[in-house]
Scaffold this motif. Sequence first.
Motif, PDB file in Angstrom:
ATOM      1  N   ARG A  10       2.117  35.339  47.654  1.00 56.74           N
ATOM      2  CA  ARG A  10       3.260  35.294  48.562  1.00 56.74           C
ATOM      3  C   ARG A  10       2.866  34.478  49.795  1.00 56.74           C
ATOM      4  O   ARG A  10       1.693  34.371  50.135  1.00 56.74           O
ATOM      5  CB  ARG A  10       3.655  36.715  48.982  1.00 56.74           C
ATOM      6  CG  ARG A  10       4.287  37.488  47.838  1.00 56.74           C
ATOM      7  CD  ARG A  10       4.793  38.884  48.203  1.00 56.74           C
ATOM      8  NE  ARG A  10       5.177  39.058  49.586  1.00 56.74           N
ATOM      9  CZ  ARG A  10       4.702  40.031  50.382  1.00 56.74           C
ATOM     10  NH1 ARG A  10       3.849  40.917  49.943  1.00 56.74           N
ATOM     11  NH2 ARG A  10       5.103  40.118  51.621  1.00 56.74           N
ATOM     12  N   VAL A  11       3.877  33.942  50.457  1.00 52.58           N
ATOM     13  CA  VAL A  11       3.647  33.177  51.691  1.00 52.58           C
ATOM     14  C   VAL A  11       3.215  34.167  52.782  1.00 52.58           C
ATOM     15  O   VAL A  11       3.840  35.210  52.967  1.00 52.58           O
ATOM     16  CB  VAL A  11       4.923  32.418  52.101  1.00 52.58           C
ATOM     17  CG1 VAL A  11       4.722  31.695  53.418  1.00 52.58           C
ATOM     18  CG2 VAL A  11       5.320  31.436  50.999  1.00 52.58           C
ATOM     19  N   PRO A  12       2.146  33.842  53.503  1.00 47.67           N
ATOM     20  CA  PRO A  12       1.637  34.768  54.520  1.00 47.67           C
ATOM     21  C   PRO A  12       2.477  34.767  55.790  1.00 47.67           C
ATOM     22  O   PRO A  12       3.264  33.844  56.023  1.00 47.67           O
ATOM     23  CB  PRO A  12       0.245  34.202  54.811  1.00 47.67           C
ATOM     24  CG  PRO A  12       0.401  32.738  54.580  1.00 47.67           C
ATOM     25  CD  PRO A  12       1.354  32.618  53.413  1.00 47.67           C
ATOM     26  N   ALA A  62      -8.701  33.648  45.298  1.00 47.95           N
ATOM     27  CA  ALA A  62      -8.597  35.092  45.529  1.00 47.95           C
ATOM     28  C   ALA A  62      -9.548  35.484  46.645  1.00 47.95           C
ATOM     29  O   ALA A  62     -10.569  34.830  46.869  1.00 47.95           O
ATOM     30  CB  ALA A  62      -8.930  35.872  44.265  1.00 47.95           C
ATOM     31  N   SER A  63      -9.191  36.549  47.326  1.00 49.10           N
ATOM     32  CA  SER A  63     -10.023  37.081  48.401  1.00 49.10           C
ATOM     33  C   SER A  63      -9.845  38.586  48.450  1.00 49.10           C
ATOM     34  O   SER A  63      -8.821  39.122  48.023  1.00 49.10           O
ATOM     35  CB  SER A  63      -9.605  36.470  49.743  1.00 49.10           C
ATOM     36  OG  SER A  63     -10.315  37.066  50.812  1.00 49.10           O
ATOM     37  N   SER A  71      -4.436  40.058  51.221  1.00 50.39           N
ATOM     38  CA  SER A  71      -4.429  39.635  49.820  1.00 50.39           C
ATOM     39  C   SER A  71      -4.397  40.842  48.884  1.00 50.39           C
ATOM     40  O   SER A  71      -3.595  40.892  47.950  1.00 50.39           O
ATOM     41  CB  SER A  71      -5.668  38.791  49.513  1.00 50.39           C
ATOM     42  OG  SER A  71      -5.685  37.629  50.297  1.00 50.39           O
ATOM     43  N   VAL A  72      -5.252  41.818  49.139  1.00 49.47           N
ATOM     44  CA  VAL A  72      -5.390  42.965  48.245  1.00 49.47           C
ATOM     45  C   VAL A  72      -4.183  43.894  48.310  1.00 49.47           C
ATOM     46  O   VAL A  72      -3.650  44.306  47.274  1.00 49.47           O
ATOM     47  CB  VAL A  72      -6.680  43.754  48.574  1.00 49.47           C
ATOM     48  CG1 VAL A  72      -6.760  45.052  47.781  1.00 49.47           C
ATOM     49  CG2 VAL A  72      -7.908  42.891  48.302  1.00 49.47           C
ATOM     50  N   TYR A  73      -3.734  44.230  49.511  1.00 49.04           N
ATOM     51  CA  TYR A  73      -2.709  45.259  49.660  1.00 49.04           C
ATOM     52  C   TYR A  73      -1.292  44.738  49.853  1.00 49.04           C
ATOM     53  O   TYR A  73      -0.334  45.468  49.633  1.00 49.04           O
ATOM     54  CB  TYR A  73      -3.062  46.185  50.829  1.00 49.04           C
ATOM     55  CG  TYR A  73      -4.373  46.888  50.604  1.00 49.04           C
ATOM     56  CD1 TYR A  73      -4.530  47.806  49.568  1.00 49.04           C
ATOM     57  CD2 TYR A  73      -5.478  46.609  51.395  1.00 49.04           C
ATOM     58  CE1 TYR A  73      -5.743  48.441  49.342  1.00 49.04           C
ATOM     59  CE2 TYR A  73      -6.698  47.237  51.185  1.00 49.04           C
ATOM     60  CZ  TYR A  73      -6.817  48.149  50.153  1.00 49.04           C
ATOM     61  OH  TYR A  73      -8.017  48.770  49.923  1.00 49.04           O
ATOM     62  N   GLY A  97      -0.367  41.237  48.972  1.00 49.49           N
ATOM     63  CA  GLY A  97      -0.062  40.179  48.020  1.00 49.49           C
ATOM     64  C   GLY A  97       0.239  38.815  48.612  1.00 49.49           C
ATOM     65  O   GLY A  97       0.768  37.946  47.930  1.00 49.49           O
ATOM     66  N   TYR A  98      -0.103  38.604  49.888  1.00 55.27           N
ATOM     67  CA  TYR A  98       0.098  37.269  50.447  1.00 55.27           C
ATOM     68  C   TYR A  98      -1.244  36.552  50.536  1.00 55.27           C
ATOM     69  O   TYR A  98      -2.303  37.169  50.484  1.00 55.27           O
ATOM     70  CB  TYR A  98       0.820  37.289  51.789  1.00 55.27           C
ATOM     71  CG  TYR A  98       0.146  38.023  52.933  1.00 55.27           C
ATOM     72  CD1 TYR A  98      -0.996  37.520  53.547  1.00 55.27           C
ATOM     73  CD2 TYR A  98       0.696  39.195  53.445  1.00 55.27           C
ATOM     74  CE1 TYR A  98      -1.590  38.165  54.613  1.00 55.27           C
ATOM     75  CE2 TYR A  98       0.104  39.853  54.519  1.00 55.27           C
ATOM     76  CZ  TYR A  98      -1.039  39.330  55.088  1.00 55.27           C
ATOM     77  OH  TYR A  98      -1.635  39.963  56.148  1.00 55.27           O
ATOM     78  N   LEU A  99      -1.177  35.248  50.638  1.00 53.80           N
ATOM     79  CA  LEU A  99      -2.375  34.432  50.756  1.00 53.80           C
ATOM     80  C   LEU A  99      -3.016  34.736  52.106  1.00 53.80           C
ATOM     81  O   LEU A  99      -2.467  34.408  53.154  1.00 53.80           O
ATOM     82  CB  LEU A  99      -2.003  32.949  50.641  1.00 53.80           C
ATOM     83  CG  LEU A  99      -3.146  31.959  50.503  1.00 53.80           C
ATOM     84  CD1 LEU A  99      -3.884  32.168  49.183  1.00 53.80           C
ATOM     85  CD2 LEU A  99      -2.616  30.543  50.601  1.00 53.80           C
ATOM     86  N   GLY A 100      -4.152  35.404  52.091  1.00 53.15           N
ATOM     87  CA  GLY A 100      -4.793  35.844  53.319  1.00 53.15           C
ATOM     88  C   GLY A 100      -5.486  34.723  54.079  1.00 53.15           C
ATOM     89  O   GLY A 100      -5.756  33.642  53.541  1.00 53.15           O
ATOM     90  N   TYR A 101      -5.796  35.000  55.339  1.00 57.96           N
ATOM     91  CA  TYR A 101      -6.397  33.955  56.179  1.00 57.96           C
ATOM     92  C   TYR A 101      -7.729  33.437  55.642  1.00 57.96           C
ATOM     93  O   TYR A 101      -8.013  32.239  55.795  1.00 57.96           O
ATOM     94  CB  TYR A 101      -6.488  34.408  57.647  1.00 57.96           C
ATOM     95  CG  TYR A 101      -7.712  35.208  57.996  1.00 57.96           C
ATOM     96  CD1 TYR A 101      -8.909  34.578  58.353  1.00 57.96           C
ATOM     97  CD2 TYR A 101      -7.705  36.599  57.975  1.00 57.96           C
ATOM     98  CE1 TYR A 101     -10.041  35.305  58.669  1.00 57.96           C
ATOM     99  CE2 TYR A 101      -8.831  37.329  58.282  1.00 57.96           C
ATOM    100  CZ  TYR A 101      -9.994  36.683  58.627  1.00 57.96           C
ATOM    101  OH  TYR A 101     -11.116  37.402  58.933  1.00 57.96           O
ATOM    102  N   PRO A 102      -8.575  34.270  54.980  1.00 55.45           N
ATOM    103  CA  PRO A 102      -9.811  33.684  54.454  1.00 55.45           C
ATOM    104  C   PRO A 102      -9.531  32.602  53.401  1.00 55.45           C
ATOM    105  O   PRO A 102     -10.189  31.552  53.390  1.00 55.45           O
ATOM    106  CB  PRO A 102     -10.550  34.885  53.843  1.00 55.45           C
ATOM    107  CG  PRO A 102     -10.037  36.059  54.633  1.00 55.45           C
ATOM    108  CD  PRO A 102      -8.580  35.739  54.831  1.00 55.45           C
ATOM    109  N   SER A 103      -8.551  32.840  52.540  1.00 51.65           N
ATOM    110  CA  SER A 103      -8.188  31.853  51.516  1.00 51.65           C
ATOM    111  C   SER A 103      -7.569  30.609  52.146  1.00 51.65           C
ATOM    112  O   SER A 103      -7.856  29.479  51.729  1.00 51.65           O
ATOM    113  CB  SER A 103      -7.205  32.461  50.515  1.00 51.65           C
ATOM    114  OG  SER A 103      -7.806  33.514  49.803  1.00 51.65           O
TER     115      SER A 103
END
Length: 148
Positions: free
Chosen positions: A5-7, A54-55, A60-62, A64-70
């Motif tokens: 998903r878009v963050p 993936a991160s 990301s885990v909880y 479902g959006y593209l997290g800042y580390p990725s």
Amino acid sequence: MEYWRVPPRVKVLEALGAIGDGRVVFVGEGEARVTGSDGSRVYRVVWDGKLGIASNDNGSVYRGYLGYPSIAVLMLKGILPFDAKLAEGLKGIPWREINERFKSYRETEAYVRSLLEEKGFSWAYVDAFIERVLSEIKRLKPYKVPIT
């Protein structure tokens, strides 16, 4: 194939801050470690060399959006837009502390906006950069890969 998903907008700035702080370290061609702003957490990012990533960060885990580390890894790999001057301006921001203080991405973004404006950044410029990154995420459709 499952797509990220878009963050939230502020995650683009958080990714730039991680890069500016030097908290993104590649441990192989397809793997990086991203240390959280307070140093208490280290996130693992795996990348398939294309658009699969993936991160194990919370977004990301909880959520479902593209997290800042990725996002940071994709910026450094040249897949997403990157702005070195803006990354420099975001150095030293205590992201975890302000995220916990405000408990609202919108309020965190407003706070970071004030910090950037104090450093001479035009919000119109910053806002346009954020939108450019989010548009690229929507266009490219990064997908989820297993994190083993």
